[in-house]
Design an enzyme around this catalytic site. Structure first.
Site, PDB file in Angstrom:
ATOM      1  N   SER A 160       0.855  -1.199   0.000  1.00  0.00           N
ATOM      2  CA  SER A 160       0.000   0.000   0.000  1.00  0.00           C
ATOM      3  C   SER A 160       0.888   1.245   0.000  1.00  0.00           C
ATOM      4  O   SER A 160       2.007   1.207   0.524  1.00  0.00           O
ATOM      5  CB  SER A 160      -0.856  -0.001   1.269  1.00  0.00           C
ATOM      6  OG  SER A 160      -1.494   1.254   1.445  1.00  0.00           O
ATOM      7  N   TYR A 205      -0.810  -0.041  10.326  1.00  0.00           N
ATOM      8  CA  TYR A 205      -1.020  -0.646   9.007  1.00  0.00           C
ATOM      9  C   TYR A 205       0.122  -0.231   8.067  1.00  0.00           C
ATOM     10  O   TYR A 205       0.683  -1.061   7.342  1.00  0.00           O
ATOM     11  CB  TYR A 205      -2.373  -0.184   8.478  1.00  0.00           C
ATOM     12  CG  TYR A 205      -2.694  -0.543   7.056  1.00  0.00           C
ATOM     13  CD1 TYR A 205      -3.098  -1.836   6.714  1.00  0.00           C
ATOM     14  CD2 TYR A 205      -2.626   0.415   6.040  1.00  0.00           C
ATOM     15  CE1 TYR A 205      -3.425  -2.150   5.397  1.00  0.00           C
ATOM     16  CE2 TYR A 205      -2.951   0.110   4.735  1.00  0.00           C
ATOM     17  CZ  TYR A 205      -3.344  -1.171   4.415  1.00  0.00           C
ATOM     18  OH  TYR A 205      -3.669  -1.486   3.109  1.00  0.00           O
ATOM     19  N   LYS A 261       2.842  -2.467   5.968  1.00  0.00           N
ATOM     20  CA  LYS A 261       2.975  -2.402   4.511  1.00  0.00           C
ATOM     21  C   LYS A 261       4.399  -1.993   4.102  1.00  0.00           C
ATOM     22  O   LYS A 261       4.894  -2.400   3.057  1.00  0.00           O
ATOM     23  CB  LYS A 261       1.918  -1.453   3.941  1.00  0.00           C
ATOM     24  CG  LYS A 261       0.480  -1.980   4.106  1.00  0.00           C
ATOM     25  CD  LYS A 261       0.291  -3.300   3.364  1.00  0.00           C
ATOM     26  CE  LYS A 261      -1.141  -3.761   3.315  1.00  0.00           C
ATOM     27  NZ  LYS A 261      -1.344  -4.973   2.511  1.00  0.00           N
TER      28      LYS A 261
HETATM   29  N1  NAP Z   1      -8.724  -0.656  -1.005  1.00  0.00           N
HETATM   30  C1  NAP Z   1      -7.706   0.163  -0.837  1.00  0.00           C
HETATM   31  O1  NAP Z   1      -7.853   1.406  -0.833  1.00  0.00           O
HETATM   32  C2  NAP Z   1      -6.318  -0.388  -0.664  1.00  0.00           C
HETATM   33  C3  NAP Z   1      -5.246   0.513  -0.756  1.00  0.00           C
HETATM   34  C4  NAP Z   1      -3.956   0.029  -0.615  1.00  0.00           C
HETATM   35  C5  NAP Z   1      -3.747  -1.318  -0.407  1.00  0.00           C
HETATM   36  N2  NAP Z   1      -4.813  -2.171  -0.312  1.00  0.00           N
HETATM   37  C6  NAP Z   1      -4.507  -3.581  -0.083  1.00  0.00           C
HETATM   38  O2  NAP Z   1      -5.173  -4.356  -1.057  1.00  0.00           O
HETATM   39  C7  NAP Z   1      -5.369  -5.675  -0.537  1.00  0.00           C
HETATM   40  C8  NAP Z   1      -6.781  -6.119  -0.822  1.00  0.00           C
HETATM   41  O3  NAP Z   1      -7.680  -5.232  -0.224  1.00  0.00           O
HETATM   42  P1  NAP Z   1      -9.086  -4.840  -0.875  1.00  0.00           P
HETATM   43  O4  NAP Z   1      -9.150  -3.359  -0.836  1.00  0.00           O
HETATM   44  O5  NAP Z   1      -9.292  -5.532  -2.155  1.00  0.00           O
HETATM   45  O6  NAP Z   1     -10.067  -5.395   0.258  1.00  0.00           O
HETATM   46  P2  NAP Z   1     -11.505  -6.094   0.226  1.00  0.00           P
HETATM   47  O7  NAP Z   1     -12.274  -5.721  -0.982  1.00  0.00           O
HETATM   48  O8  NAP Z   1     -12.092  -5.826   1.560  1.00  0.00           O
HETATM   49  O9  NAP Z   1     -11.136  -7.630   0.103  1.00  0.00           O
HETATM   50  C9  NAP Z   1     -10.377  -8.258   1.095  1.00  0.00           C
HETATM   51  C10 NAP Z   1     -10.272  -9.722   0.765  1.00  0.00           C
HETATM   52  O10 NAP Z   1      -9.450 -10.359   1.742  1.00  0.00           O
HETATM   53  C11 NAP Z   1     -10.213 -11.372   2.405  1.00  0.00           C
HETATM   54  N3  NAP Z   1      -9.744 -11.432   3.783  1.00  0.00           N
HETATM   55  C12 NAP Z   1      -9.907 -10.519   4.772  1.00  0.00           C
HETATM   56  N4  NAP Z   1      -9.307 -10.945   5.896  1.00  0.00           N
HETATM   57  C13 NAP Z   1      -8.751 -12.148   5.604  1.00  0.00           C
HETATM   58  C14 NAP Z   1      -8.018 -13.085   6.354  1.00  0.00           C
HETATM   59  N5  NAP Z   1      -7.708 -12.895   7.643  1.00  0.00           N
HETATM   60  N6  NAP Z   1      -7.626 -14.221   5.737  1.00  0.00           N
HETATM   61  C15 NAP Z   1      -7.923 -14.444   4.433  1.00  0.00           C
HETATM   62  N7  NAP Z   1      -8.611 -13.592   3.679  1.00  0.00           N
HETATM   63  C16 NAP Z   1      -9.027 -12.454   4.269  1.00  0.00           C
HETATM   64  C17 NAP Z   1     -11.672 -10.997   2.207  1.00  0.00           C
HETATM   65  O11 NAP Z   1     -12.555 -12.112   2.213  1.00  0.00           O
HETATM   66  P3  NAP Z   1     -13.183 -12.796   3.534  1.00  0.00           P
HETATM   67  O12 NAP Z   1     -13.863 -11.709   4.279  1.00  0.00           O
HETATM   68  O13 NAP Z   1     -14.104 -13.842   2.980  1.00  0.00           O
HETATM   69  O14 NAP Z   1     -12.021 -13.409   4.253  1.00  0.00           O
HETATM   70  C18 NAP Z   1     -11.626 -10.426   0.784  1.00  0.00           C
HETATM   71  O15 NAP Z   1     -11.607 -11.456  -0.162  1.00  0.00           O
HETATM   72  C19 NAP Z   1      -4.981  -5.600   0.948  1.00  0.00           C
HETATM   73  O16 NAP Z   1      -3.670  -6.090   1.087  1.00  0.00           O
HETATM   74  C20 NAP Z   1      -5.003  -4.118   1.239  1.00  0.00           C
HETATM   75  O17 NAP Z   1      -4.127  -3.786   2.286  1.00  0.00           O
HETATM   76  C21 NAP Z   1      -6.083  -1.730  -0.449  1.00  0.00           C
END
Ligand code: NAP
Length: 257
Positions: free
Chosen positions: A147, A160, A164
């Protein structure tokens, strides 16, 4: 994409957290490019919907549920994926958690350990289980979704950000250790993307307005806009790239403010 360096025919990909958001978009794009995909998250039902969609579109996907915070489940994920498809070529360490918003020094030990355990230690478990078999074949790609929170400070999600930033360091060290065996390890650092994970940030209108005003592209990202970079790093198109981070943030970390 056949006969291009982006073709993933014959490759096997494991994507953690692929029931929704960035993980789901990535799993679906990798499948479109020809990879067999292991869809994984804590909830089997949500994963099944994604895998069914991939299979209905002519792809090949299975579901292996896994909570990345639990070592036995991470071991089960890699073992089941390998048993079913015979190998793993692409590992996308995408799932992460952020259970705490607030001043860094007020965080509980429990919350800090949870963040570091799920966002850093689990990536070490996944890598330790998947990379040696890649190295045996002399080829593999590990992609860690980090991130921009790891690139800059924050007054609300500091822990967090620490996790990261650790992922960048993890990626560089693994790249150095496994590059000689043909395994590449890279990070992607997304900015704000419209997923459930960041809902608290983009649903707050004032915060969204401030954010987009300082973002050159004047908007936040969509999951598909991260998936393209996952596909690039997974494929031979990025064959000379390792230990690096691709920042995809609409330009927010480069902008003059
Ligand atoms: N969205 C942003 O703005 C953003 C920005 C920078 C980085 N990121 C990074 O992008 C990645 C994905 O995030 P996203 O934004 O796509 O989130 P998201 O839409 O909330 O999806 C998260 C996914 O991870 C799963 N998950 C959550 N906790 C888990 C656990 N303990 N074990 C296994 N699976 C788990 C969830 O499914 P279940 O609930 O079924 O487990 C879901 O499939 C993360 O690493 C996040 O830090 C996101």
């Amino acid at each position: 994409m056949k006969n291009t360096p982006f073709d993933l025919t014959g490759k096997v990909a494991v994507v953690t957290g692929s029931s929704r958001g960035i993980g789901r978009s990535s799993a679906e794009l990798l499948a479109k490019l020809g990879a067999k995909v292991v869809v994984s998250s804590r909830k089997a039902d949500a994963c099944k919907e994604v895998a069914d969609g991939i299979n209905a579109a002519g792809g090949d996907a299975i579901v292996v549920p896994c909570n990345i915070a639990r070592k036995n489940e991470v071991e089960g994920l890699i073992a089941d994926a390998t048993r079913h498809y015979g190998k793993i070529d692409i590992l996308v360490c995408n799932a992460a958690v952020n259970p705490y918003y607030g001043p860094l020094l007020d965080i509980t030990d429990e919350a800090f350990d949870k963040i570091m355990g799920s966002n850093v230690k689990s990536n070490i478990w996944l890598s330790a289980l998947a990379i040696p078999q890649m190295a045996e074949r002399g080829n593999g790609s590990v992609i860690i979704i980090s991130s921009i929170g790891g690139l800059r400070g924050s007054t609300v999600i500091g822990a967090y950000g620490i996790s990261k930033a650790a992922d960048f360091a993890l990626c560089r060290s693994l790249a150095g250790e496994w590059g000689p065996k043909g395994v590449r390890v890279n990070c992607i650092a997304p900015g704000l993307v419209k997923t459930d994970f960041a809902r608290a940030l983009w649903e707050d209108e004032a915060m969204l307005k401030r954010r987009t005003a300082t973002t050159p592209l004047r908007r936040i990202g969509e999951p598909d806009e991260i998936a393209g970079a996952v596909a690039y790093l997974a494929s031979d198109a990025s064959s000379f790239m390792t230990g690096q981070t691709i920042v995809i943030d609409g330009g927010v970390t480069t902008a003059a403010v």
